[in-house]
Design a protein around this motif. Structure first.
Motif, short mmCIF file in Angstrom:
data_model
loop_
_atom_site.label_atom_id
_atom_site.label_comp_id
_atom_site.label_asym_id
_atom_site.label_seq_id
_atom_site.Cartn_x
_atom_site.Cartn_y
_atom_site.Cartn_z
N GLU A 1 0.83 -1.21 0.00
CA GLU A 1 0.00 0.00 0.00
C GLU A 1 0.86 1.25 0.00
O GLU A 1 0.55 2.25 -0.66
N ASN B 1 -3.30 7.99 7.14
CA ASN B 1 -4.01 6.74 7.40
C ASN B 1 -3.75 5.70 6.32
O ASN B 1 -3.92 5.98 5.13
N TYR B 2 -3.35 4.51 6.76
CA TYR B 2 -3.20 3.34 5.89
C TYR B 2 -4.00 2.20 6.53
O TYR B 2 -3.75 1.84 7.68
N LYS B 3 -4.92 1.63 5.78
CA LYS B 3 -5.72 0.54 6.32
C LYS B 3 -4.86 -0.65 6.71
O LYS B 3 -5.11 -1.31 7.72
N THR B 4 -3.85 -0.92 5.90
CA THR B 4 -2.98 -2.06 6.20
C THR B 4 -2.14 -1.80 7.44
O THR B 4 -1.83 -2.73 8.19
N ASP C 1 -3.18 0.02 10.01
CA ASP C 1 -4.12 -0.16 11.12
C ASP C 1 -4.24 -1.63 11.49
O ASP C 1 -4.36 -1.97 12.67
#
Length: 250
Positions: free
Chosen positions: A84, A224-227, A229
Motif C-alpha cells: 500500500e 491513514n493506511y488501512k494495512t 491499522d
C-alpha cells in the motif's frame, strides 16, 4: 473481472506501479495463474490496451514466489502495508528499479527470518522515503552542524537532526534518538542498498527506530493506511516483547 479474469497491480522497474489485465488468470490451470499470484516476482510481456491505460498480459514467467510469507500473519500484514505504501508513494510511468530491489530484498529478509518484523518495516519506510526524494538530513545538527552527541532529536516533519543545546529553543515534532538510532537512520538512508541489509538493531533502540520511521512516513505521505491499522496491534505486541527483553537484561 468477469468470472475467471483479474486485474493485478504490479511494481515494475521500468514503469513504476501499473495495472495489468490477465485473462483467465483465476483458473487454476490457466498459464497466468501462478505468475499473477500475490507477492510473486514474475517476468511479464505486456502490450497497451485499447482506450484505457490498462496493460494486457501476453506472456509470463515466474521468477520467485515468496511462499514463506504465509507462515506468519505478521509477515503477510507487513507485506500488505509495504504494498500500500508503494502504491501511494511511487509515481506512475517512472523507473522504479531501486524501489523494486528494496521491496524484493525486504520480502526475502522476512521469508528467511534474517530481519525482525520491526527492523524490516523501519528499513523499508526510511529507504523508500529516501528513494522517492524525502531523504532526511542526518549529517549533523541543522543549526550548529554538530555531528556526534550522546543524544539527538529527529524532526519527523522537517527531516533533520537537532542537538541538545539547540533543542532548548526548538520543541516541535521531535523524537529523542540515542547514538544507535542515529547510526541506524544514517545507514538506512545513505548506505548502498546491498550493504543496508547487513545492518541489525534490537531492544529499545529498535523500538525507537520503528516509531521514528513510521512517523516520518505518515508525515510525508498520508496519515491513514488501512494495512497499517491492521498491522499496528501486532507491532505493539512485538514492541512490548522488545521492552521486556531490555528490562530483563538490565
Amino acid at each position: 473481472m468477469k468470472e475467471s479474469d483479474k486485474v493485478i497491480t504490479v511494481l515494475t522497474k521500468e514503469l513504476g506501479v501499473i495495472s495489468i489485465y490477465a485473462k483467465g488468470a483465476m483458473r487454476l490451470k490457466n498459464k497466468f495463474h501462478s505468475s499473477t499470484g500475490l507477492f510473486t516476482y514474475s517476468e511479464f510481456v505486456i502490450f497497451e490496451g485499447r482506450g484505457d491505460k490498462m496493460y494486457q498480459l501476453n506472456e509470463a514467467v515466474v521468477k520467485k514466489v515468496f511462499y514463506n510469507l504465509s507462515d506468519s500473519v505478521e509477515n503477510i500484514a507487513l507485506a500488505m502495508y509495504m504494498s500500500e505504501l508503494v502504491c501511494e508513494a511511487v509515481v506512475p510511468d517512472e523507473a522504479s528499479n531501486d524501489i523494486l530491489r528494496l521491496f524484493l530484498n525486504c520480502l526475502h529478509m522476512l521469508c528467511e527470518g534474517k530481519w525482525s518484523l520491526l527492523m524490516t518495516k523501519a528499513a523499508f519506510e526510511m529507504r523508500l522515503m529516501s528513494d522517492i526524494g524525502f531523504r532526511p538530513s542526518l549529517v549533523g545538527c541543522k543549526r550548529c552542524n554538530e555531528y556526534e552527541n550522546e543524544m539527538f532529536w529527529f524532526d519527523v516533519l522537517g527531516g533533520f537532526l537537532i542537538c541538545p543545546k539547540c533543542k532548548q529553543t526548538y520543541d516541535d515534532n521531535c523524537f529523542a534518538c540515542d547514538p544507535p538510532v542515529i547510526l541506524a537512520l544514517r545507514y538506512l538512508a545513505l548506505a548502498d542498498l546491498e550493504q543496508m541489509f547487513t545492518f541489525k538493531l534490537k531492544g529499545l533502540s529498535l523500538v525507537r527506530l520503528s516509531q521514528v520511521c513510521e512517523r516520518y512516513v505518515l508525515n510525508h505521505t498520508k496519515e491513514n493506511y488501512k494495512t497499517l491499522d491492521f498491522l499496528k496491534p501486532m507491532t505493539e505486541n512485538i514492541i512490548q516483547q522488545e521492552i521486556a527483553k531490555y528490562d530483563k537484561g538490565n
